[in-house]
Design a protein around this motif. Structure first.
Motif, PDB file in Angstrom:
ATOM      1  N   SER A  99       0.832  -1.214   0.000  1.00  0.00           N
ATOM      2  CA  SER A  99       0.000   0.000   0.000  1.00  0.00           C
ATOM      3  C   SER A  99       0.860   1.255   0.000  1.00  0.00           C
ATOM      4  CB  SER A  99      -0.915   0.027   1.227  1.00  0.00           C
ATOM      5  OG  SER A  99      -1.828  -1.038   1.163  1.00  0.00           O
ATOM      6  N   VAL A 100       0.371   2.253  -0.722  1.00  0.00           N
ATOM      7  CA  VAL A 100       1.034   3.552  -0.803  1.00  0.00           C
ATOM      8  C   VAL A 100      -0.001   4.593  -0.385  1.00  0.00           C
ATOM      9  CG1 VAL A 100       2.175   5.211  -2.339  1.00  0.00           C
ATOM     10  CG2 VAL A 100       2.484   2.747  -2.715  1.00  0.00           C
ATOM     11  N   PHE A 101       0.437   5.588   0.376  1.00  0.00           N
ATOM     12  CA  PHE A 101      -0.481   6.659   0.736  1.00  0.00           C
ATOM     13  C   PHE A 101       0.101   7.990   0.304  1.00  0.00           C
ATOM     14  CE2 PHE A 101       2.238   6.355   4.435  1.00  0.00           C
ATOM     15  CZ  PHE A 101       2.447   7.672   4.809  1.00  0.00           C
ATOM     16  N   ALA A 102      -0.788   8.923   0.063  1.00  0.00           N
ATOM     17  CA  ALA A 102      -0.397  10.277  -0.315  1.00  0.00           C
ATOM     18  C   ALA A 102      -1.050  11.244   0.637  1.00  0.00           C
ATOM     19  CB  ALA A 102      -0.846  10.570  -1.746  1.00  0.00           C
ATOM     20  N   LEU A 103      -0.393  12.365   0.861  1.00  0.00           N
ATOM     21  CA  LEU A 103      -0.970  13.415   1.692  1.00  0.00           C
ATOM     22  C   LEU A 103      -1.205  14.654   0.846  1.00  0.00           C
ATOM     23  CD1 LEU A 103       1.218  13.179   4.928  1.00  0.00           C
ATOM     24  CD2 LEU A 103      -1.046  12.200   4.539  1.00  0.00           C
ATOM     25  N   THR A 104      -2.340  15.267   1.073  1.00  0.00           N
ATOM     26  CA  THR A 104      -2.661  16.543   0.466  1.00  0.00           C
ATOM     27  C   THR A 104      -3.582  17.289   1.418  1.00  0.00           C
ATOM     28  OG1 THR A 104      -3.581  17.677  -1.459  1.00  0.00           O
ATOM     29  CG2 THR A 104      -4.588  15.582  -0.863  1.00  0.00           C
ATOM     30  N   ASP A 105      -3.579  18.585   1.327  1.00  0.00           N
ATOM     31  CA  ASP A 105      -4.461  19.350   2.208  1.00  0.00           C
ATOM     32  C   ASP A 105      -5.699  19.846   1.472  1.00  0.00           C
ATOM     33  OD1 ASP A 105      -3.180  21.207   0.645  1.00  0.00           O
ATOM     34  OD2 ASP A 105      -2.492  22.464   2.288  1.00  0.00           O
ATOM     35  N   LYS A 106      -5.940  19.319   0.281  1.00  0.00           N
ATOM     36  CA  LYS A 106      -7.095  19.738  -0.521  1.00  0.00           C
ATOM     37  C   LYS A 106      -7.874  18.507  -0.993  1.00  0.00           C
ATOM     38  CE  LYS A 106      -5.431  24.177  -1.809  1.00  0.00           C
ATOM     39  NZ  LYS A 106      -5.135  24.507  -0.475  1.00  0.00           N
ATOM     40  N   ALA A 107      -9.177  18.490  -0.715  1.00  0.00           N
ATOM     41  CA  ALA A 107     -10.026  17.375  -1.140  1.00  0.00           C
ATOM     42  C   ALA A 107     -10.048  17.228  -2.651  1.00  0.00           C
ATOM     43  CB  ALA A 107     -11.445  17.565  -0.605  1.00  0.00           C
ATOM     44  N   SER A 108     -10.027  18.333  -3.370  1.00  0.00           N
ATOM     45  CA  SER A 108     -10.065  18.263  -4.836  1.00  0.00           C
ATOM     46  C   SER A 108      -8.826  17.563  -5.386  1.00  0.00           C
ATOM     47  CB  SER A 108     -10.199  19.665  -5.448  1.00  0.00           C
ATOM     48  OG  SER A 108      -9.100  20.474  -5.075  1.00  0.00           O
ATOM     49  N   ARG A 109      -7.672  17.786  -4.765  1.00  0.00           N
ATOM     50  CA  ARG A 109      -6.458  17.097  -5.215  1.00  0.00           C
ATOM     51  C   ARG A 109      -6.518  15.618  -4.878  1.00  0.00           C
ATOM     52  NH1 ARG A 109      -1.238  19.782  -3.308  1.00  0.00           N
ATOM     53  NH2 ARG A 109      -2.433  21.292  -2.147  1.00  0.00           N
ATOM     54  N   ALA A 110      -7.062  15.273  -3.719  1.00  0.00           N
ATOM     55  CA  ALA A 110      -7.199  13.858  -3.361  1.00  0.00           C
ATOM     56  C   ALA A 110      -8.058  13.130  -4.391  1.00  0.00           C
ATOM     57  CB  ALA A 110      -7.791  13.718  -1.964  1.00  0.00           C
ATOM     58  N   LYS A 111      -9.147  13.767  -4.817  1.00  0.00           N
ATOM     59  CA  LYS A 111     -10.019  13.157  -5.830  1.00  0.00           C
ATOM     60  C   LYS A 111      -9.291  13.029  -7.172  1.00  0.00           C
ATOM     61  CE  LYS A 111     -14.241  14.730  -3.637  1.00  0.00           C
ATOM     62  NZ  LYS A 111     -15.323  15.702  -3.647  1.00  0.00           N
ATOM     63  N   ARG A 112      -8.512  14.065  -7.529  1.00  0.00           N
ATOM     64  CA  ARG A 112      -7.761  14.004  -8.779  1.00  0.00           C
ATOM     65  C   ARG A 112      -6.726  12.877  -8.737  1.00  0.00           C
ATOM     66  NH1 ARG A 112      -5.229  19.294  -9.785  1.00  0.00           N
ATOM     67  NH2 ARG A 112      -3.339  18.486  -8.869  1.00  0.00           N
ATOM     68  N   ILE A 113      -6.052  12.717  -7.605  1.00  0.00           N
ATOM     69  CA  ILE A 113      -5.076  11.634  -7.452  1.00  0.00           C
ATOM     70  C   ILE A 113      -5.765  10.285  -7.590  1.00  0.00           C
ATOM     71  CG2 ILE A 113      -3.500  10.516  -5.838  1.00  0.00           C
ATOM     72  CD1 ILE A 113      -3.102  13.412  -4.627  1.00  0.00           C
ATOM     73  N   ARG A 114      -6.869  10.112  -6.868  1.00  0.00           N
ATOM     74  CA  ARG A 114      -7.598   8.841  -6.938  1.00  0.00           C
ATOM     75  C   ARG A 114      -8.041   8.538  -8.362  1.00  0.00           C
ATOM     76  NH1 ARG A 114     -13.068   9.056  -4.422  1.00  0.00           N
ATOM     77  NH2 ARG A 114     -13.365  10.166  -6.356  1.00  0.00           N
ATOM     78  N   ASN A 115      -8.614   9.519  -9.041  1.00  0.00           N
ATOM     79  CA  ASN A 115      -9.072   9.307 -10.416  1.00  0.00           C
ATOM     80  C   ASN A 115      -7.926   8.970 -11.351  1.00  0.00           C
ATOM     81  OD1 ASN A 115     -11.685   9.814  -9.591  1.00  0.00           O
ATOM     82  ND2 ASN A 115     -11.652  11.952 -10.240  1.00  0.00           N
TER      83      ASN A 115
END
Length: 131
Positions: A99-115
């Protein structure tokens, strides 16, 4: 570290991805050359978490097992690099992997990463770190 992060105010969103590979923890642990193991600065990392210093946490993130597991499973670094390419503030393998995790402080970036990564990753999740 996870207990320390939970104590902090909500300051980042964690995006987690698990590639479709199986990592044997005992095999990874047996392959470690403990004399050559490179540690991060856990004192500075703990201080950053206790202070709620997000930028310092990003700077001092480390996993001593990541180079060992990623050498056997290059998918790990591919995912990590894609997460950063698509907006993660930092990314890292969790535990012995995969498993790999990423950190971001913006929900929009988290969604972009996931997509961006869900097409070549077995599982993807967005989670929130809360108090």
């Amino acid at each position: 570290l996870h207990r320390l992060i939970r104590r902090q105010r909500q300051m980042c969103i964690r995006d987690r991805a698990k590639p479709a590979v199986s990592v044997s923890t005992p095999r990874i642990l047996r392959s470690i050359d403990y004399d050559d193991l490179q540690h991060g600065d856990e004192v500075k990392m703990i201080a950053a978490v206790e202070a709620g210093d997000y930028q310092a946490m990003l700077k001092y993130m480390f996993n001593v097992l990541e180079p060992i597991t990623a050498a056997r499973f290059p998918e790990i670094l591919k995912i990590k690099n894609k997460m950063i390419e698509f907006g993660a503030d930092n990314a890292q393998m969790s535990g012995t992997g995969p498993s790999v995790f990423a950190l971001t402080d913006k929900a929009s970036r988290a969604k972009r990463i996931r997509n961006a990564i869900q097409g070549f990753v077995g599982e993807t999740y967005i989670t929130h770190i809360v108090n």
